[in-house]
Structures are given as structure tokens and as C-alpha cells.
Motif scaffolding. Structure first.
Motif, mmCIF file in Angstrom:
data_model
loop_
_atom_site.group_PDB
_atom_site.id
_atom_site.type_symbol
_atom_site.label_atom_id
_atom_site.label_comp_id
_atom_site.label_asym_id
_atom_site.label_seq_id
_atom_site.Cartn_x
_atom_site.Cartn_y
_atom_site.Cartn_z
ATOM 1 N N LEU A 1 36.806 28.835 50.693
ATOM 2 C CA LEU A 1 37.297 29.311 51.987
ATOM 3 C C LEU A 1 37.390 30.833 52.014
ATOM 4 N N ALA A 2 37.877 31.413 50.906
ATOM 5 C CA ALA A 2 37.991 32.864 50.843
ATOM 6 C C ALA A 2 36.621 33.527 50.867
ATOM 7 N N ALA A 3 35.657 32.933 50.168
ATOM 8 C CA ALA A 3 34.301 33.483 50.154
ATOM 9 C C ALA A 3 33.693 33.472 51.546
ATOM 10 N N ALA A 4 34.146 32.520 52.397
ATOM 11 C CA ALA A 4 33.665 32.452 53.778
ATOM 12 C C ALA A 4 34.448 33.371 54.704
ATOM 13 N N GLY A 5 35.446 34.075 54.155
ATOM 14 C CA GLY A 5 36.158 35.077 54.951
ATOM 15 C C GLY A 5 37.572 34.729 55.350
ATOM 16 N N ALA A 6 38.042 33.533 54.998
ATOM 17 C CA ALA A 6 39.394 33.131 55.398
ATOM 18 C C ALA A 6 40.457 33.789 54.523
ATOM 19 N N ARG A 7 41.616 33.997 55.108
ATOM 20 C CA ARG A 7 42.816 34.333 54.337
ATOM 21 C C ARG A 7 43.376 33.008 53.834
ATOM 22 N N VAL A 8 43.641 32.912 52.516
ATOM 23 C CA VAL A 8 43.945 31.614 51.924
ATOM 24 C C VAL A 8 45.304 31.617 51.239
ATOM 25 N N GLY A 9 46.165 30.702 51.655
ATOM 26 C CA GLY A 9 47.417 30.468 50.962
ATOM 27 C C GLY A 9 47.162 29.563 49.769
ATOM 28 N N VAL A 10 47.422 30.087 48.573
ATOM 29 C CA VAL A 10 47.255 29.335 47.330
ATOM 30 C C VAL A 10 48.621 28.791 46.941
ATOM 31 N N ASN A 11 48.709 27.496 46.741
ATOM 32 C CA ASN A 11 50.009 26.843 46.565
ATOM 33 C C ASN A 11 50.159 26.237 45.169
ATOM 34 N N GLY A 12 51.342 26.451 44.611
ATOM 35 C CA GLY A 12 51.704 25.815 43.348
ATOM 36 C C GLY A 12 53.199 25.872 43.174
ATOM 37 N N ARG A 13 53.728 24.964 42.366
ATOM 38 C CA ARG A 13 55.186 24.919 42.186
ATOM 39 C C ARG A 13 55.660 25.746 40.999
ATOM 40 N N ASP A 14 54.753 26.060 40.049
ATOM 41 C CA ASP A 14 55.090 26.877 38.887
ATOM 42 C C ASP A 14 54.637 28.308 39.156
ATOM 43 N N LYS A 15 55.585 29.241 39.254
ATOM 44 C CA LYS A 15 55.239 30.604 39.650
ATOM 45 C C LYS A 15 54.288 31.271 38.663
ATOM 46 N N GLY A 16 54.495 31.054 37.374
ATOM 47 C CA GLY A 16 53.617 31.656 36.381
ATOM 48 C C GLY A 16 52.182 31.181 36.523
ATOM 49 N N LYS A 17 52.011 29.875 36.665
ATOM 50 C CA LYS A 17 50.670 29.308 36.834
ATOM 51 C C LYS A 17 50.062 29.750 38.164
ATOM 52 N N LEU A 18 50.909 29.856 39.175
ATOM 53 C CA LEU A 18 50.425 30.280 40.492
ATOM 54 C C LEU A 18 49.906 31.713 40.440
ATOM 55 N N ASP A 19 50.673 32.591 39.835
ATOM 56 C CA ASP A 19 50.246 33.993 39.738
ATOM 57 C C ASP A 19 48.937 34.113 38.965
ATOM 58 N N GLU A 20 48.817 33.354 37.884
ATOM 59 C CA GLU A 20 47.586 33.378 37.097
ATOM 60 C C GLU A 20 46.417 32.822 37.902
ATOM 61 N N ALA A 21 46.665 31.763 38.679
ATOM 62 C CA ALA A 21 45.605 31.179 39.507
ATOM 63 C C ALA A 21 45.111 32.177 40.549
ATOM 64 N N VAL A 22 46.038 32.885 41.178
ATOM 65 C CA VAL A 22 45.651 33.890 42.172
ATOM 66 C C VAL A 22 44.847 35.011 41.516
ATOM 67 N N ARG A 23 45.251 35.410 40.318
ATOM 68 C CA ARG A 23 44.496 36.446 39.596
ATOM 69 C C ARG A 23 43.061 35.985 39.333
ATOM 70 N N ARG A 24 42.899 34.732 38.878
ATOM 71 C CA ARG A 24 41.557 34.197 38.601
ATOM 72 C C ARG A 24 40.729 34.112 39.881
ATOM 73 N N LEU A 25 41.369 33.713 40.964
ATOM 74 C CA LEU A 25 40.646 33.592 42.227
ATOM 75 C C LEU A 25 40.173 34.956 42.716
ATOM 76 N N ARG A 26 41.001 35.973 42.539
ATOM 77 C CA ARG A 26 40.599 37.320 42.959
ATOM 78 C C ARG A 26 39.433 37.842 42.120
ATOM 79 N N GLU A 27 39.372 37.418 40.865
ATOM 80 C CA GLU A 27 38.224 37.776 40.030
ATOM 81 C C GLU A 27 36.972 37.029 40.490
ATOM 82 N N LYS A 28 37.159 35.776 40.857
ATOM 83 C CA LYS A 28 36.034 34.934 41.264
ATOM 84 C C LYS A 28 35.488 35.338 42.628
ATOM 85 N N VAL A 29 36.392 35.726 43.520
ATOM 86 C CA VAL A 29 36.005 36.125 44.882
ATOM 87 C C VAL A 29 36.483 37.550 45.119
ATOM 88 N N PRO A 30 35.735 38.550 44.648
ATOM 89 C CA PRO A 30 36.160 39.947 44.846
ATOM 90 C C PRO A 30 36.358 40.249 46.337
#
Length: 264
Positions: A27-56
């Protein structure tokens, strides 16, 4: 086909890994602003970091909430109040002797796999209808129509999502909002690897374990392999687009041919 979701905001539940993460990236690669959801803040922050690397340049918003909880779901809505695309991906699964599934297990599976999605739909659908555009999806499974003997409780919830999706599509009829379910087939995620090894035994090389699982537990698959999360995401991104404007109330299959039917 060029899918452009610029200006759209999406929320993908349980999107720190697996299918949810792949959908968020798509969705982000197609231009959407994406809410990434998770219940563990540490895992969530890491997931967002990986996604930003994957979709500059991708626009990701961390939504730290366990949306099974009414209070957390309300907090998620407060954090991202205007959503154009809602992907209900949250789900639990696991194999269990059918006669050993307790009342508590049945309730938990329903609350996580079905009720959490219904709650978010109630929160976001009215605004979508008001603005005359919206996309809601329920990530269901081939298990919704081909109930696995080893996880009846899971299959039941995925069947329920088909009914929920069809019902809300009728509620949104004629408004420009589409509601669909996605029948995802057996998909190669870290959680599914554990599930496969639990069924076929530990200690085997992954290719052998996958082959045994597909042959013995999903022999009806025409793909004869597990599906990549990105293959599920491709369908989800399409259903989120303007190009899918005439697809609603459907159970759209990305199951690798597991369901032995022409029409689900």
C-alpha cells in the motif's frame, strides 16, 4: 496497470510481520499513508523501521494497540481517525484436537479473528460512506470453505468473516465503498513455518518439511507450495484501488487452488 493510492490513508491490523507487513509495504509503495499496527511497541518500532527500508519514502504511522481490546481499538481510531482503506488482517491460528477445543478457546478465536474486525468496521465505515469512497477487507482463508480437521475453530472464524464481509458490503451498497474478503491460501510466514514443523516434525530441512506439509495436509493445492506474503499483498493492494471499484461483497481467492471449486 498502475495503482495510485496517493492521498489515501490505510490501516492494516497486525502488520508487524507476515501478510500484514507485506500488505503495508504494498500500500505504501502505491502511495498510501499506512498505519502499521502491533501490540508490542518494540516489535512495532522495528517493523516500521524495516518497512521504511523496504519502501524508501513510504509514509508509515505506528499504531501501538491490541485491537482485540475495546479500549485499545478506540485508541487506535483516535490515533488514526480518518481511514480510507481498512485491512482487517489480525488473526490467530493453531492446530488442536477438535474435541479438546474448550469454550474459552472458541470464544478467544471468535473475539480475535472476527469481533475485532467488526469493531473497527463499525468505527470507520460511516465516514467512508459519508465521503463516498472506501475500501474494507477481511483477510480470510481457504480454511473458510475447506475446514481443516486439525483447526475447526480457526476455520469457523474465517467462514464468519465471509458472512461479515458480505453483510457489510450490503450495508454500504451504492455508496462507493467496497467490502471484500480475501481467501488467502497457505502462506510462508515465520508463524506458518512453526505450524508446519509442529505437524510434520522438527529436524527436517525446510524444503522437505514444506513438501511433506503440502502433500499430506494440503494435497488439493494446485500451486504445490506455500504462497509468498507478497502474493497475498498484490491482491489486497488491487482491491484497495480505484481499479477494483466493481468488486464488492466478494470472497476473492488467492489460495493457490486449494479450494476445489469454480466459485467459492
Amino acid at each position: 496497470m498502475r495503482i495510485d493510492l496517493t492521498g489515501r490513508t490505510a490501516l492494516v491490523t497486525a502488520s508487524t510481520q507476515g501478510i500484514g507487513s507485506a500488505i503495508a509495504a504494498g500500500l505504501a509503495a502505491a502511495g498510501a499513508r499506512v498505519g502499521v499496527n502491533g501490540r508490542d511497541k518494540g516489535k512495532l518500532d522495528e517493523a516500521v523501521r524495516r518497512l521504511r527500508e523496504k519502501v524508501p519514502g513510504g509514509d508509515f504511522v505506528a499504531i501501538n494497540a491490541n485491537v482485540v481490546s475495546e479500549e485499545d481499538a478506540a485508541r487506535a481510531v483516535d490515533a488514526l481517525p480518518e481511514v480510507d482503506i481498512l485491512i482487517n488482517n489480525l488473526g490467530v491460528y493453531g492446530f488442536q484436537d477438535p474435541l479438546a477445543i474448550t469454550d474459552e478457546d472458541w470464544r478467544r478465536y471468535f473475539e480475535v479473528n472476527v469481533l475485532a474486525a467488526v469493531r473497527l468496521t463499525r468505527a470507520y465505515l460511516p465516514r467512508m460512506i459519508e465521503q463516498g469512497w472506501g475500501r474494507i477487507q477481511y483477510i480470510s482463508s481457504e480454511s473458510s470453505v475447506a475446514i481443516p480437521a486439525e483447526m475447526i475453530h480457526y476455520g469457523m472464524t474465517k467462514t464468519s468473516l465471509l458472512a461479515v464481509g458480505r453483510g457489510f458490503a450490503k450495508a454500504a451498497a451504492g455508496t462507493g465503498v467496497t467490502v471484500n474478503s480475501v481467501l488467502a491460501g497457505p502462506t510462508h510466514t515465520a508463524g506458518v513455518e512453526d505450524f508446519v514443523y509442529d505437524l510434520v516434525g522438527r529436524g527436517k530441512p525446510w524444503p522437505e518439511a514444506e513438501r511433506i506439509f503440502m502433500k499430506e495436509h494440503r494435497p488439493q493445492s494446485l500451486l504445490r507450495r506455500l504462497i509468498a506474503p507478497e502474493e497475498i499483498a498484490n491482491m489486497s493492494v488491487y482491491l484497495s484501488s480505484d481499479q477494483a471499484s466493481a468488486t464488492t461483497g466478494g470472497a476473492v481467492r488467492v489460495d493457490g487452488g486449494v479450494v476445489d471449486a469454480i466459485i467459492p
